[in-house]
Design a protein around this motif. Sequence first.
Motif, PDB file in Angstrom:
ATOM      1  N   ASP A   1      -4.463  -0.274  -0.030  1.00  0.00           N
ATOM      2  CA  ASP A   1      -4.433   0.318  -1.359  1.00  0.00           C
ATOM      3  C   ASP A   1      -3.497  -0.515  -2.226  1.00  0.00           C
ATOM      4  O   ASP A   1      -2.275  -0.445  -2.086  1.00  0.00           O
ATOM      5  CB  ASP A   1      -3.952   1.763  -1.272  1.00  0.00           C
ATOM      6  N   LEU A   2      -4.064  -1.306  -3.134  1.00  0.00           N
ATOM      7  CA  LEU A   2      -3.240  -2.202  -3.937  1.00  0.00           C
ATOM      8  C   LEU A   2      -2.302  -1.434  -4.856  1.00  0.00           C
ATOM      9  O   LEU A   2      -1.200  -1.897  -5.149  1.00  0.00           O
ATOM     10  CB  LEU A   2      -4.142  -3.127  -4.754  1.00  0.00           C
ATOM     11  N   ASN A   3      -2.733  -0.273  -5.328  1.00  0.00           N
ATOM     12  CA  ASN A   3      -1.875   0.499  -6.228  1.00  0.00           C
ATOM     13  C   ASN A   3      -0.676   1.101  -5.511  1.00  0.00           C
ATOM     14  O   ASN A   3       0.299   1.484  -6.155  1.00  0.00           O
ATOM     15  CB  ASN A   3      -2.679   1.605  -6.901  1.00  0.00           C
ATOM     16  N   ALA A   4      -0.742   1.204  -4.181  1.00  0.00           N
ATOM     17  CA  ALA A   4       0.373   1.758  -3.420  1.00  0.00           C
ATOM     18  C   ALA A   4       1.230   0.671  -2.786  1.00  0.00           C
ATOM     19  O   ALA A   4       2.160   0.975  -2.037  1.00  0.00           O
ATOM     20  CB  ALA A   4      -0.153   2.696  -2.331  1.00  0.00           C
TER      21      ALA A   4
ATOM     22  N   LYS B   1       1.332  -0.877   5.224  1.00  0.00           N
ATOM     23  CA  LYS B   1       1.432  -0.963   3.775  1.00  0.00           C
ATOM     24  C   LYS B   1       1.480  -2.415   3.325  1.00  0.00           C
ATOM     25  O   LYS B   1       2.099  -3.261   3.965  1.00  0.00           O
ATOM     26  CB  LYS B   1       2.690  -0.227   3.319  1.00  0.00           C
ATOM     27  N   LEU B   2       0.824  -2.674   2.221  1.00  0.00           N
ATOM     28  CA  LEU B   2       0.752  -4.038   1.700  1.00  0.00           C
ATOM     29  C   LEU B   2       2.042  -4.399   0.978  1.00  0.00           C
ATOM     30  O   LEU B   2       2.605  -3.591   0.233  1.00  0.00           O
ATOM     31  CB  LEU B   2      -0.437  -4.167   0.748  1.00  0.00           C
TER      32      LEU B   2
ATOM     33  N   HIS C   1      -1.489   8.021  -7.076  1.00  0.00           N
ATOM     34  CA  HIS C   1      -2.201   9.288  -6.900  1.00  0.00           C
ATOM     35  C   HIS C   1      -1.477  10.349  -7.713  1.00  0.00           C
ATOM     36  O   HIS C   1      -0.359  10.141  -8.209  1.00  0.00           O
ATOM     37  CB  HIS C   1      -2.236   9.673  -5.415  1.00  0.00           C
ATOM     38  N   ALA C   2      -2.103  11.488  -7.849  1.00  0.00           N
ATOM     39  CA  ALA C   2      -1.500  12.588  -8.585  1.00  0.00           C
ATOM     40  C   ALA C   2      -0.211  13.016  -7.893  1.00  0.00           C
ATOM     41  O   ALA C   2      -0.150  13.130  -6.666  1.00  0.00           O
ATOM     42  CB  ALA C   2      -2.479  13.762  -8.658  1.00  0.00           C
TER      43      ALA C   2
ATOM     44  N   LYS D   1      -4.690  -9.231  -7.859  1.00  0.00           N
ATOM     45  CA  LYS D   1      -5.285  -8.069  -7.212  1.00  0.00           C
ATOM     46  C   LYS D   1      -6.768  -8.295  -6.938  1.00  0.00           C
ATOM     47  O   LYS D   1      -7.285  -7.913  -5.877  1.00  0.00           O
ATOM     48  CB  LYS D   1      -5.069  -6.822  -8.066  1.00  0.00           C
ATOM     49  N   GLU D   2      -7.462  -8.905  -7.891  1.00  0.00           N
ATOM     50  CA  GLU D   2      -8.879  -9.207  -7.676  1.00  0.00           C
ATOM     51  C   GLU D   2      -9.057 -10.176  -6.508  1.00  0.00           C
ATOM     52  O   GLU D   2      -9.960 -10.010  -5.675  1.00  0.00           O
ATOM     53  CB  GLU D   2      -9.483  -9.795  -8.955  1.00  0.00           C
ATOM     54  N   GLN D   3      -8.186 -11.186  -6.447  1.00  0.00           N
ATOM     55  CA  GLN D   3      -8.317 -12.189  -5.401  1.00  0.00           C
ATOM     56  C   GLN D   3      -7.973 -11.604  -4.025  1.00  0.00           C
ATOM     57  O   GLN D   3      -8.632 -11.908  -3.025  1.00  0.00           O
ATOM     58  CB  GLN D   3      -7.405 -13.383  -5.706  1.00  0.00           C
TER      59      GLN D   3
END
Length: 744
Positions: free
Chosen positions: A309-312, A177-178, A345-346, A297-299
């Motif tokens: 997964d950046l959102n996680a 995980k990031l 995620h949902a 996040k773009e970089q």
Amino acid sequence: MGCCGESRAKPEPTQGNYPSPFQHVTTQPPPHPNLLHPGPPNGQWAEKPFEQPALTPPPAAMQYHQAGGQINPATPGFPPNGFNPNAQNMAGPPVGSPPSAFGPQSNSPFANTVSRNSNRNTYTPPMLDPNIVRPSPVLAAPTRTTTASPPLALSSPSPYFSGGIGGATSPPPDDGKLSISVDFGTTMSGVAYGSSRINAGRVQNILHWPGSMETFRKVPTCLLYNDAGQVLAWGLEARNASLGPGMIRCEWFKLFLEPRALRDSSTIDPRLPSLPPGKTAVDLIIDYLCCLFEYAKEQITREIGAVADLNAADVWLTVPAAWDAAGCDIMRDAAIKAGLVQSAHAGDRNWRDRLRIITEPEAAAVHCAHLTDLHRLQPSQNFMICDAGGGTVDLAVYKIIGQLSNLEIAEVCARSGANCGSIFLDLRFRDLVRTLLADHPAHLDPASQAFFMHAFSETDKLAYMGESDDDNYFHFTCFNVEDPNDPSVGLVNGELAIPGRLLRTEVFDPVIAEVLNLLEEQLKKVTEPIDALLLVGGFSGSEYLFKRVEAQCKSRIKVIARPSDADTATCRGAAQYGLARKPLVSSVIAGRAYLMKVKLPAEQEDWLKRPAYIRRNNAGAEICENRVQYLVQKGAILRKGQRIKTKFCKFSANAQDRVFVAVLYTSDSDKVMRYTDEGPTTELCKWSVDLGMLPSFQHHASLPHPNGFYTEFELGLELDSAEVRGVLLHNGEEVSRVVFDFFQ
């Protein structure tokens, strides 16, 4: 406003001679206990595990009392007729208190207290006796209620701990995980990231920023607005832009969240830049974090591809050590609105929990502790972190526990901090220029002053050496070509020449003196030797500051060092903390006391000292008002993830009366108070909890109770290094979260 203008718990008390809440004493919490014990005479040290203190039952006076066994049949299993219905709270001993003086053989009137669980055939109602603790009435006061998400709904107990008191569990498996850290600073901000699957698990800084082809480890905390309140630029582009009509450049807005500024706007430094019309400091923070994180996040995607997964990702946000829970709550809310975390995620209900708050010295300590080869630190040794940044200077002392291969550190004493960062050099330099050029208004327009300050900040501020520069002159080119000469003030050929001695006495010495005083106060709190003092943060790059600190402390501290990456230590340390997947800082020290204003049974001491506070309640018992009940005493040792559990009891007139409300106070006083008038206290927050989810409340609410009913419950309070969290407990299990409305 979105990016660039778009819409958008009762713990085991720490051992020590802490006072009972029923005694009038002024003893202070003892110093932090030594975490290691000496081993064989050959000089080796044996590791002593960090032990959680044994659980001590609450004082008998706080337990349920039979009161003669008379039960009011009209109120099922609860108080007798005439009992005061305003009684709500039945609290246990505070963290840092000793076992109650009332033992089983005590002659105390409470000695015959019978526990509810002592006999299965005998049920003792929880509120029969008027000898109880009750919160004082909640007075109307301005509050800030979070609109997006309640503060406590955004937090959860650390995933690295079980629900028990300080019960550490094995860290979760490393799934690659990031971990992303955001070091939001007063003058400069940075972003770092890492994952076990990327670059062999090493933390990386974002180095490329909009507005420059060069690499920078940090980017200016700066925004450029138009007159409509839209973000035109941020970071380097905002700092370097030429101001056109209707443009407003905003900097240093983080200082508006300083605790004193939150409580009293009149304490805000008048020299700070004003905010744009219609904007608050929180609005600016949200706008800046949105721009910073969207670019980050773009970089990251450009650098590592779609590996994580950046959102996680877990996001770690740093805050100054001197901030209180109110400022941290505002910062958390702003970060959520800026999109630092979001649903991945949902069904992702706990996405807000991926945002973690960590203090700046705590993050810097984690980074520096990994540099032990450089600073020759060994297990059992203590080191101090001096995080000197743009706005604040934070100090903390830690002890290294265990082997370096399995690093763990613990706080030795309470942290401290003050607003004496490098921007106060800038402000004093601006005042000096205004004084020197008071008769030359051509050089005092905003553009000219900004030009002078930029030249000072980018060159001489860190390179200045102090007394050795007294006879040197520092030259600053004027922005305007008009009025180029006045030798009497150092204005020659369009340059302002300032003597080094004048810079030292008027600009540097007053600010550095504050830093040195802060250091001395922190050293007085520590009873053990400090083996190393590590300076980090942008201001630590000042040669004069380092020289003065070394001169003052070298006789007491063997190693005084400044890591090569001192300016990014906080940012990198926060990301390292996330990558560790375990609590690297095992314990923290409560820097202030947390307490409630309550009513307690009147004692002889109350009759002698505060007879005016004594009242007779509806049950005929003599109660002393305006007493202080400590939940956590200043200086108490708190294990990470530890819950301070406190028992309460609420009277409900009907099934709709389901919300328990009380006010939590803090005190920075070292004195242990008995009455509310013995020292200053500050309202921290109003906390409310919905009891409707408790089975006991649901049971009584489903039955007819014309005289109302009582609900016994337990709250768990978690004091992390930066935040306050609370949960409603039933049989030791979490039922729901406590909602905190922080006062401003």
